[in-house]
Enzyme design. Sequence first.
Site, PDB file in Angstrom:
ATOM      1  N   HIS A 138       0.835  -1.201   0.000  1.00  0.00           N
ATOM      2  CA  HIS A 138       0.000   0.000   0.000  1.00  0.00           C
ATOM      3  C   HIS A 138       0.875   1.258   0.000  1.00  0.00           C
ATOM      4  CE1 HIS A 138      -3.541   2.489   1.339  1.00  0.00           C
ATOM      5  NE2 HIS A 138      -2.553   3.227   1.821  1.00  0.00           N
ATOM      6  N   GLU A 139       1.902   1.259   0.845  1.00  0.00           N
ATOM      7  CA  GLU A 139       2.800   2.412   0.899  1.00  0.00           C
ATOM      8  C   GLU A 139       3.599   2.549  -0.392  1.00  0.00           C
ATOM      9  OE1 GLU A 139       2.554   4.611   3.252  1.00  0.00           O
ATOM     10  OE2 GLU A 139       1.027   3.346   4.189  1.00  0.00           O
ATOM     11  N   HIS A 199       1.763   4.492  -3.025  1.00  0.00           N
ATOM     12  CA  HIS A 199       1.896   5.953  -2.991  1.00  0.00           C
ATOM     13  C   HIS A 199       3.082   6.415  -3.833  1.00  0.00           C
ATOM     14  CE1 HIS A 199      -1.265   6.862  -0.182  1.00  0.00           C
ATOM     15  NE2 HIS A 199      -0.767   6.101   0.762  1.00  0.00           N
ATOM     16  N   GLU A 213      -5.910   6.781  -1.147  1.00  0.00           N
ATOM     17  CA  GLU A 213      -5.892   5.568  -0.339  1.00  0.00           C
ATOM     18  C   GLU A 213      -6.570   4.411  -1.063  1.00  0.00           C
ATOM     19  OE1 GLU A 213      -4.289   5.105   2.583  1.00  0.00           O
ATOM     20  OE2 GLU A 213      -3.502   7.098   2.187  1.00  0.00           O
TER      21      GLU A 213
END
Length: 314
Positions: free
Chosen positions: A161-162, A165, A210
Amino acid sequence: MASLCFSPSVLSCKIKPPITGFRKQRFSLFVCRAASLTFRDLDADDFRHPLDRQNTLLLRAIPGLNDIGKALLGTVSEQIMLLENIGTSVLVSENQLPELHYLMVEAARILNIEAPDLYIRQSPVPNAYTLAVSGKKPFVVVHTSLVELLSRKELQAVLAHELGHLKCDHGVWLTFANILTLGAYTVPGIGSLIAQRLEEQLLRWLRAAELTCDRAALLVAQDPKVVVSVLMKLAGGCPSLSDQLNVDAFLEQARSYDKASSSPVGWYIRNAQTRQLSHPLPVLRAREIDEWSRSQEYRSLLQRAIQVNSVQKI
């Protein structure tokens, strides 16, 4: 969906060393994974959420925003954030927390992105975040309480998930957002302007970003239940209860929320609930990722992926 979820099996073996007195010799841990998928030609727009794309364009169209960003993201602000995290965390590497290092490297390989530095920070608040500082290698920080809360597959989904970004160039915007939401009111001459004009739009962009990064988590986990389980635990999990949590029940809860908020009054309450949040509600994120895992878009990405075998000594 079982045929579309290529969740790699993990086989691990520990070579137990002889113990002499109170001293243990060093030993190696080999993690052997069956064929897993990797996305060599993956582009950020291949999985970017439509709301992320839309709100990014809206944010960039705000007059003067780039100039404000440059003023806030100056050398001093960046160095404060950088040194604060480096000075209070543990840098993960092949020789420091090697299992976590491998999870990050593998997730980065699957998403076809260079692995950032990873830091583990002592904190009772389960959280992870990404910082991108101009001219510096970006880094991810994970709190110890999150490591304790999640399984290794779930933790890798968080790392993915990070990485999402960074893959989608959210990094600088996230740093910008952190400064705006935490310190905008202290910036002479522009703090009140930011609070009035940008806060709502910025939070809307953050929530959309997100959703994109949850998709990146699914591309690495390759099992929607892993990603939903992370969201469920962040909503109401703790280590002592983790074995009793039920992903299917949480998804049913998400559908119940949709039904309850479908009326005009429910819609108004839902928007009031979320408009000041930096993240969408966990139930909404769970529903979004569950629906995307069933989509033709996700199926097409899996069909484009290639299978690789890996054996990693840690």
